[in-house]
Design a protein around this motif. Structure first.
Motif, PDB file in Angstrom:
ATOM      1  N   LYS A  17     -42.734   9.718  18.307  1.00  0.00           N
ATOM      2  CA  LYS A  17     -42.085  10.523  17.276  1.00  0.00           C
ATOM      3  C   LYS A  17     -41.641  11.865  17.845  1.00  0.00           C
ATOM      4  N   LEU A  18     -42.485  12.461  18.725  1.00  0.00           N
ATOM      5  CA  LEU A  18     -42.145  13.763  19.292  1.00  0.00           C
ATOM      6  C   LEU A  18     -41.012  13.659  20.311  1.00  0.00           C
ATOM      7  N   CYS A  19     -41.078  12.640  21.152  1.00  0.00           N
ATOM      8  CA  CYS A  19     -40.107  12.472  22.229  1.00  0.00           C
ATOM      9  C   CYS A  19     -39.636  11.027  22.221  1.00  0.00           C
ATOM     10  N   PRO A  20     -38.673  10.672  21.392  1.00  0.00           N
ATOM     11  CA  PRO A  20     -38.212   9.293  21.286  1.00  0.00           C
ATOM     12  C   PRO A  20     -37.827   8.726  22.652  1.00  0.00           C
ATOM     13  N   GLY A  21     -38.316   7.535  22.904  1.00  0.00           N
ATOM     14  CA  GLY A  21     -38.015   6.864  24.169  1.00  0.00           C
ATOM     15  C   GLY A  21     -39.038   7.112  25.253  1.00  0.00           C
ATOM     16  N   LEU A  22     -39.941   8.126  25.027  1.00  0.00           N
ATOM     17  CA  LEU A  22     -40.967   8.420  26.029  1.00  0.00           C
ATOM     18  C   LEU A  22     -42.315   7.937  25.529  1.00  0.00           C
ATOM     19  N   SER A  23     -42.463   6.646  25.466  1.00  0.00           N
ATOM     20  CA  SER A  23     -43.722   6.047  25.046  1.00  0.00           C
ATOM     21  C   SER A  23     -44.265   5.218  26.199  1.00  0.00           C
ATOM     22  N   PRO A  24     -45.571   4.953  26.234  1.00  0.00           N
ATOM     23  CA  PRO A  24     -46.130   4.132  27.321  1.00  0.00           C
ATOM     24  C   PRO A  24     -45.332   2.856  27.518  1.00  0.00           C
ATOM     25  N   GLY A  25     -45.037   2.574  28.788  1.00  0.00           N
ATOM     26  CA  GLY A  25     -44.295   1.364  29.101  1.00  0.00           C
ATOM     27  C   GLY A  25     -42.803   1.563  29.149  1.00  0.00           C
ATOM     28  N   SER A  26     -42.318   2.796  28.837  1.00  0.00           N
ATOM     29  CA  SER A  26     -40.875   2.980  28.807  1.00  0.00           C
ATOM     30  C   SER A  26     -40.271   3.180  30.196  1.00  0.00           C
ATOM     31  N   GLY A  27     -41.116   3.441  31.160  1.00  0.00           N
ATOM     32  CA  GLY A  27     -40.618   3.671  32.515  1.00  0.00           C
ATOM     33  C   GLY A  27     -40.460   2.404  33.305  1.00  0.00           C
ATOM     34  N   GLY A  28     -40.272   2.575  34.636  1.00  0.00           N
ATOM     35  CA  GLY A  28     -40.070   1.429  35.502  1.00  0.00           C
ATOM     36  C   GLY A  28     -41.377   0.805  35.921  1.00  0.00           C
ATOM     37  N   GLY A  29     -41.358  -0.071  36.920  1.00  0.00           N
ATOM     38  CA  GLY A  29     -42.408  -0.976  37.373  1.00  0.00           C
ATOM     39  C   GLY A  29     -43.837  -0.530  37.172  1.00  0.00           C
ATOM     40  N   GLY A  30     -44.723  -1.486  36.997  1.00  0.00           N
ATOM     41  CA  GLY A  30     -46.130  -1.214  36.802  1.00  0.00           C
ATOM     42  C   GLY A  30     -46.416  -0.460  35.531  1.00  0.00           C
ATOM     43  N   GLY A  31     -45.626  -0.696  34.500  1.00  0.00           N
ATOM     44  CA  GLY A  31     -45.823   0.022  33.245  1.00  0.00           C
ATOM     45  C   GLY A  31     -45.190   1.395  33.266  1.00  0.00           C
ATOM     46  N   GLY A  32     -44.554   1.778  34.388  1.00  0.00           N
ATOM     47  CA  GLY A  32     -43.844   3.041  34.427  1.00  0.00           C
ATOM     48  C   GLY A  32     -44.710   4.241  34.746  1.00  0.00           C
ATOM     49  N   PHE A  33     -45.963   4.046  35.123  1.00  0.00           N
ATOM     50  CA  PHE A  33     -46.853   5.172  35.359  1.00  0.00           C
ATOM     51  C   PHE A  33     -47.416   5.110  36.768  1.00  0.00           C
ATOM     52  N   PRO A  34     -47.643   6.279  37.437  1.00  0.00           N
ATOM     53  CA  PRO A  34     -48.135   6.266  38.820  1.00  0.00           C
ATOM     54  C   PRO A  34     -49.594   5.858  38.906  1.00  0.00           C
ATOM     55  N   SER A  35     -49.932   5.172  39.965  1.00  0.00           N
ATOM     56  CA  SER A  35     -51.336   4.852  40.209  1.00  0.00           C
ATOM     57  C   SER A  35     -52.012   5.972  40.986  1.00  0.00           C
ATOM     58  N   VAL A  36     -51.234   6.776  41.722  1.00  0.00           N
ATOM     59  CA  VAL A  36     -51.757   7.928  42.449  1.00  0.00           C
ATOM     60  C   VAL A  36     -51.474   9.181  41.624  1.00  0.00           C
ATOM     61  N   ARG A  37     -52.522   9.847  41.204  1.00  0.00           N
ATOM     62  CA  ARG A  37     -52.376  11.009  40.321  1.00  0.00           C
ATOM     63  C   ARG A  37     -53.147  12.202  40.906  1.00  0.00           C
ATOM     64  N   PRO A  38     -52.499  13.032  41.732  1.00  0.00           N
ATOM     65  CA  PRO A  38     -53.177  14.218  42.262  1.00  0.00           C
ATOM     66  C   PRO A  38     -53.722  15.129  41.166  1.00  0.00           C
ATOM     67  N   ARG A  39     -53.131  15.081  39.969  1.00  0.00           N
ATOM     68  CA  ARG A  39     -53.595  15.947  38.887  1.00  0.00           C
ATOM     69  C   ARG A  39     -55.019  15.632  38.448  1.00  0.00           C
ATOM     70  N   ARG A  40     -55.531  14.475  38.840  1.00  0.00           N
ATOM     71  CA  ARG A  40     -56.922  14.171  38.497  1.00  0.00           C
ATOM     72  C   ARG A  40     -57.875  15.232  39.044  1.00  0.00           C
TER      73      ARG A  40
END
Length: 350
Positions: A17-40
């Protein structure tokens, strides 16, 4: 979803609702999310502390102190808010405060009431070394500035020849005298800041001949002809006319700094210095990589004054920038940093 997270997000608008089109799975391969997250590794203060690559400790800081001859109390330095020309009494108090905060050392500069051609009016510095050694010498490292600029009527770091040029070799003889006097007063470390060729070797020989074999030499091996020294010259009431470009280094040169450092280490320097700090972090890094002796950086008066002025105008967060500049010098390779914020920064770190 945990109960805590469920309650925290209850009633909150969905991402869709806040950002139409930016929901989980909206990106590219692997669900669209990085597996490496330095922000952790940045998610909490505790985690950031755990993985911090560079740590700043009060013992990494050295406080420069100015002592003015024959004044009854400390005098503020206009261009360096919070910094003073000290009387001998206020110098002792400032030394105690710094040691109580845990700073690693004190660097002393003398400001005489009279000056002469050869800089022989340095008794104020020698007396102050003895004062501070008596007060806190067992609890911290007491350093002294070994140079002529505060004591000469022309403001140069050496003795002038008849043609107005700095006489390197005559200056070395005067440095040798000063070195023995400062060591006799009890200084643990002598800061050779004049940038004369051969100064380390001459001073080392003079100290050893006088029985001061344990006195440490801190060589300002890479000291640049910088525009950042202006407030310092007010602090020591410098009489300088002209500039010091014939003996201090060209800001354009880094390889030259490495040559100067190598010569000073070969002559017996125990510690070497890069000065200023902030504009020369690249040089500091190269020096730290090149030598196997401790490396210091001097965060000079102009660096201090810039931050204080910007903070006074509300343009920057003073404490944050103060600590960031100190971390920057440590990250670039400094084992310790001379800074006018030493006592204050040590308090924050504690």
């Amino acid at each position: 979803m945990s109960g805590t997270l469920r309650r925290a997000t209850a009633g909150a608008p969905s991402l869709e609702k806040l950002c139409p089109g930016l929901s989980p799975g909206s990106g590219g391969g692997g669900g669209g999310f990085p597996s490496v997250r330095p922000r952790r590794l940045r998610q909490s203060p505790a985690m950031r502390r755990l993985v911090s690559e560079v740590r700043l400790n009060p013992a990494d800081l050295v406080l420069p102190l100015f002592v003015k001859e024959d004044i009854p109390e400390a005098r503020p330095i206009r261009s360096m808010p919070g910094v003073y020309q000290h009387s001998r009494d206020s110098l002792r108090r400032a030394a105690h405060e710094a040691v109580a905060a845990g700073v690693g050392g004190l660097m002393l500069f003398g400001v005489p009431t009279e000056r002469d051609h050869c800089g022989t009016t340095d008794a104020v510095l020698n007396d102050s070394i003895a004062d501070v050694i008596a007060e806190v010498g067992k609890d911290t490292v007491v350093m002294s500035d070994l140079c002529l600029d505060e004591f000469t009527d022309h403001g140069h770091c050496g003795i002038l020849a008849a043609d107005g040029s700095v006489d390197n070799d005559a200056t070395l003889l005067r440095y040798a005298e000063m070195a023995v006097a400062q060591a006799d007063a009890g200084a643990h470390v002598l800061g050779l800041s004049g940038m004369m060729d051969g100064q380390v070797g001459v001073v080392r020989a003079a100290l050893d001949a006088a029985g001061h074999t344990n006195t440490v030499i801190l060589a300002y091996a890479a000291k640049y002809a910088s525009g950042f020294y202006g407030p310092f010259r007010e602090a020591v009431e410098s009489q300088l006319q002209g500039d010091r470009r014939t003996y201090q280094q060209d800001p354009a040169n880094a390889a030259e700094a490495l040559r100067e450092v190598a010569l000073d280490v070969a002559e017996g320097a125990d510690i070497i210095m890069v000065k200023p700090a902030l504009p020369y972090l690249d040089v500091l890094r190269q020096v730290a990589d090149a030598v196997d002796v401790p490396v210091a950086a001097y965060q000079v008066s102009g660096e201090y004054a810039m931050v204080e002025a910007a903070a006074a105008n509300g343009w920057i967060n003073r404490e944050q920038v103060m600590m960031e500049t100190l971390i920057g010098a440590r990250r670039a390779g400094a084992d310790f940093v001379l800074t006018y914020w030493a006592t204050e920064a040590a308090g924050y770190l504690d």
